[in-house]
Enzyme design. Structure first.
Site: not given
Length: 315
Positions: A29-30, A222, A224, A255, A264
């Protein structure tokens, strides 16, 4: 592919760390939402299946946002049924509003995520709302999901810094975290969206959240890796007792609304560190690495993960 015959990484456990960490895999997804080229639905489904085969048990599948905003995930209705029968695998999906929730629940999704911001600038860029307007939009989403006995995760972006506003005061982050918990979220994911956090900052935010009544057991992180701090920040969170860590296979992702956000934390890099610390993840690093090499081939470029490069001899 990997070097298990050499006994690497050597396991040297550190004190006061969790025995097990649950990896919340976000690559499908991300990771893919920021790709320029459209990834075919069947390739996405195969990616999720391979991640599950590598031992990942929480794999964020897709996002039920309007296709205009994230065209890469426009195939959510087609993708989810292809993977929804994976045994023992949680498949969270992102929903931005009640329409997205309706679409997700109609397909049988049982784990829902909403995506809030700790800063006004990012709330405006990402949701075209103020922070409080976004929270008001999420309240019926969370309420309805909980009434349907779905698990709800609250993402909070820009917890450690914002590309427009700079440093973000800890009390500002805590306020939005508490609002998400108060409306019924089961867990929170603290996002370092542009990768500017450092370990002391991480531990200070976690401590302040605890003091304000948010338990560590409800928190995930989460990170990065923009400034190379993702693993250091993860270790700081583990030392505080956090046991849920978001990561993206092969280091995919960024993003679309924050151009300074790079990839990420790579799941392989995380697993290598956790294995060396003697922390159980249930993940087969060789299979995971092979999956990321395969996905890099689908995308036409090498994986940025250092561990993938080292174990696959990928240039």
């Amino acid at each position: 592919m990997s070097t298990p015959e050499l006994g690497l990484p050597m396991v040297v456990a550190a004190q006061d760390l969790p025995a097990r960490v649950r990896i919340h895999e976000v690559g499908a997804r991300d990771g893919l939402q920021n790709e320029k080229a459209t990834v075919p639905t069947e390739v996405k489904a195969e990616f999720v299946r391979r991640l599950a085969d590598a031992g990942l048990t929480t794999i964020e599948a897709t996002s039920f946002v309007h296709p205009k905003w994230v065209p890469q995930l426009a195939d959510a209705e087609q993708l989810f049924p292809l993977i929804s029968d994976l045994p023992g695998v949680r498949l969270p999906v992102l929903v931005p509003n009640e329409r997205g929730l309706d679409r997700a629940l109609a397909l049988g999704a049982r784990r829902i995520a909403v995506f809030a911001s700790a800063t006004e600038s990012f709330a405006k860029a990402n949701l075209n709302r103020t922070v409080d307007e976004a929270l008001a939009m999420f309240e019926p989403v969370v309420s309805r999901a909980k009434a349907d006995k779905a698990h709800v995760r609250g993402y909070l972006s820009m917890c450690f810094g914002d590309p427009w506003e700079g440093a973000v005061p800890i009390h500002q982050v805590v306020r939005v975290c508490k609002a998400l918990m108060d409306m019924g979220c089961d867990e929170l994911s603290l996002g370092d969206t542009i990768g500017v956090a450092t370990p002391g900052h991480v531990q200070s935010l976690l401590a302040e959240l605890n003091e304000e009544g948010v338990p560590t057991s409800a928190l995930g992180v989460h990170f990065h890796d923009t400034y190379g701090q993702a693993l250091a920040n993860t270790l700081a969170a583990l030392q505080h007792g956090v046991t849920t860590v978001d990561a993206s296979a092969g280091g995919l992702g960024g993003c679309p609304y924050a151009k300074s956000a790079t990839g990420n934390l790579a799941t392989e890099d995380l697993v290598w560190m956790l294995q060396g610390l003697g922390i159980d993840t249930g993940v087969d690093l060789g299979r995971l690495t092979a999956t990321s090499v395969w996905m890099a081939g689908q995308l036409g470029r090498p994986s940025p993960s250092r561990t993938v490069k080292a174990l696959s001899h990928q240039e």
